[in-house]
Scaffold this active site. Structure first.
Site, mmCIF file in Angstrom:
data_model
loop_
_atom_site.group_PDB
_atom_site.id
_atom_site.type_symbol
_atom_site.label_atom_id
_atom_site.label_comp_id
_atom_site.label_asym_id
_atom_site.label_seq_id
_atom_site.Cartn_x
_atom_site.Cartn_y
_atom_site.Cartn_z
ATOM 1 N N SER A 100 0.873 -1.171 0.000
ATOM 2 C CA SER A 100 0.000 0.000 0.000
ATOM 3 C C SER A 100 0.909 1.219 0.000
ATOM 4 C CB SER A 100 -0.890 0.002 1.252
ATOM 5 O OG SER A 100 -1.444 1.275 1.492
ATOM 6 N N THR A 101 0.382 2.350 -0.446
ATOM 7 C CA THR A 101 1.126 3.600 -0.277
ATOM 8 C C THR A 101 1.535 3.778 1.174
ATOM 9 O OG1 THR A 101 0.035 4.711 -2.118
ATOM 10 C CG2 THR A 101 0.924 6.126 -0.379
ATOM 11 N N ASN A 102 0.683 3.280 2.082
ATOM 12 C CA ASN A 102 0.873 3.576 3.498
ATOM 13 C C ASN A 102 2.016 2.816 4.154
ATOM 14 O OD1 ASN A 102 -1.336 5.109 2.971
ATOM 15 N ND2 ASN A 102 -2.790 3.769 4.025
ATOM 16 N N THR A 139 32.000 37.430 28.226
ATOM 17 C CA THR A 139 30.706 36.955 28.682
ATOM 18 C C THR A 139 29.752 38.138 28.698
ATOM 19 O OG1 THR A 139 31.300 37.328 31.000
ATOM 20 C CG2 THR A 139 31.705 35.120 30.117
ATOM 21 N N SER A 168 29.168 46.590 -0.437
ATOM 22 C CA SER A 168 28.237 47.716 -0.515
ATOM 23 C C SER A 168 28.257 48.338 -1.890
ATOM 24 C CB SER A 168 28.599 48.770 0.533
ATOM 25 O OG SER A 168 27.799 49.925 0.382
ATOM 26 N N SER A 169 27.087 48.811 -2.300
ATOM 27 C CA SER A 169 26.992 49.527 -3.569
ATOM 28 C C SER A 169 27.293 51.006 -3.392
ATOM 29 C CB SER A 169 25.580 49.359 -4.143
ATOM 30 O OG SER A 169 24.619 49.901 -3.251
#
Length: 473
Positions: free
Chosen positions: A146-148, A193, A324-325
């Protein structure tokens, strides 16, 4: 000329009636209806080779078991197995055309496999595709199934192979961090920390923790493998084993183990196994754990490399592209950033798995397709993310020696190492003066004659600052 006008068709019939199927297609009417019904992701099951191969391995094991039990004649069994072997070798994957996300609890996937295997087997017998009176997708390829039971078993086999690749990726990334730990073992730095200066450590110790984290994840992922090795083949529809021989479940499991080389075993209770999603939930949790660890490490790498002038700047990440542009010379930590994003995705997909697992009712969960999609995607993207993190980032990390030394010289937390020798009150006074004047702790201690230089140098040795040591006298 339009290809649609030249396509030849064969007519196939199902519960809903007749449908023209492209004559050259190895799939059949059930697959065609699924293609029409589920245009969801654009990713077909054929684009997941592990899943297609698993389906073929299962069908071959079933054919062999049915032949052993005299349920299927040798001629049909042999051509089914031959067709499966061709698929396992990489053939016909482009005929597995149903979308990965589908309704029907995976039935379309199972039917797609049945039809492709049946039509290739018919060719091997000398018949035309679609001549199912000689060998039928349901009656022969899907015999005792079965698919199952087929679908979840195929998902598990595919996930097992994916996890093996993920283990290799984790192992390789761990080795990369380990190499850096050795390379940086003598480089002192300030630990932190709560984003504040803490006591000294070595850069090697910091990177060693990342290697240990990977090793811990390897242990957890390996522990998940036995769960996805449990299969429910022989369960058929709901786990009762209807339409199977009493010895079928044992036989098919034995053949499947031999064919796949994987340690598959039959679940203790097939009815429970058919409705249970526990192994998928557990694996998804492990994948989320991996994602969280990778994201934390990526956060660390971005912080440690922040700057280069106005940040922490302990380490330099390899420059991979302009950042960056508008700001010339800016370089961003793009590799840790993409790993972060993969982690966010995996965490979200874990929620998808949880909701789909919870959504099942009674004897079956209808939402296994989205569970499979989520897990396959998480594994694939984690593998890719770890590879790019290793190759395009970790392997090329270098220490910023000047910055590390400057931070050590200016740090007031070195008084922590002196506290056992000069007392907490004096240590506090030294720290306060260092903070107010900018003087080195080392110089203030000598000026105040709290410790002689020879003893102070011993206390300030890297080993004394970064490992447990007996009191220096």
């Amino acid at each position: 000329m339009d290809n649609d006008q030249t396509t030849e068709f064969r007519i196939e019939h199902d519960l809903l009636g007749d449908l023209p199927v492209p004559k050259q297609a190895y799939y059949g009417v059930h697959t065609l209806r699924a293609m029409q019904n589920f245009p969801i992701t654009g990713q077909t099951i054929g684009q997941v080779p592990d899943l297609v191969n698993a389906l073929a391995e299962i069908k071959a094991a079933c054919a062999r078991a049915n032949q052993d039990l005299e349920m299927l004649d040798a001629k049909r069994a042999n051509v089914i197995i031959q067709a499966c072997e061709e698929i396992i070798q990489g053939n016909l994957h482009d005929h597995f055309t149903v979308d990965l996300i589908q309704g029907g609890a995976g039935t379309s996937t199972n039917m797609n496999a049945n039809e492709v295997i049946a039509n290739r087997a018919l060719e091997l017998m000398g018949y035309e595709r679609g001549e199912y009176e000689h060998l039928h997708p349901n009656e022969h390829v899907n015999m005792s199934q079965s698919t199952n039971d087929v679908y979840p078993t195929a998902i598990k086999l595919a996930l097992y192979r994916g996890c093996e690749r993920l283990l290799l990726a984790l192992t390789s990334l761990s080795a990369s961090f380990d190499r850096k730990a050795v390379e940086f073992k003598d480089i002192l730095k300030i630990g932190r920390t709560q984003l504040q200066d803490a006591v000294p450590m070595t850069l090697g110790q910091e990177f060693k923790t990342y290697a240990v984290s990977m090793d811990n994840l390897i242990t957890r992922l390996r522990a998940a493998l036995p769960l996805i090795s449990e299969i429910n083949m022989g369960a058929t529809a709901i786990g009762t084993g209807i339409n199977t021989h009493p010895n079928y479940a044992k036989s098919v499991c034995s053949h499947l183990a031999r064919i796949t080389g994987l340690p598959v075993c039959t679940s203790r209770d097939l009815i429970e196994a058919t409705q249970d999603m526990g192994s998928f939930i557990h694996l998804s949790g492990v994948l989320k754990h991996i994602a969280l660890k990778l994201s934390k490490i990526s956060n660390d790498l971005r912080l440690l490399s922040s700057g280069p002038r106005a940040g922490i700047g302990d380490i330099n990440l390899p420059a991979k592209q302009a950042g960056s542009s508008i700001m010339p010379g800016k370089v961003n930590p793009v590799i840790p950033e993409v790993v972060n994003q993969v982690a966010f995705e995996v965490i979200g997909l874990d929620m998808t798995v949880s909701m789909a697992a919870e959504g099942g009712q009674l004897q079956l969960n209808a939402f296994e397709p989205i569970i499979a999609h989520a897990l396959f995607q998480s594994i694939a993207h984690l593998c890719n993310a770890m590879h790019t993190l290793e190759v395009n980032c970790v392997d090329g990390i270098t220490p910023n020696h000047e910055q590390l030394q400057s931070q050590m010289d200016r740090s007031i937390v070195l008084v922590t190492a002196l506290s056992p020798y000069i007392g907490y009150r004096h240590a506090t006074q030294v720290a306060k003066e260092a903070l107010e004047t900018g003087k080195r702790v080392y110089d203030i201690v000598l000026e105040k004659k709290l410790i002689d230089k020879e003893k102070l140098d011993k206390i300030m040795m890297p080993q004394a600052l970064t490992t447990p040591r007996a009191p220096i006298v």
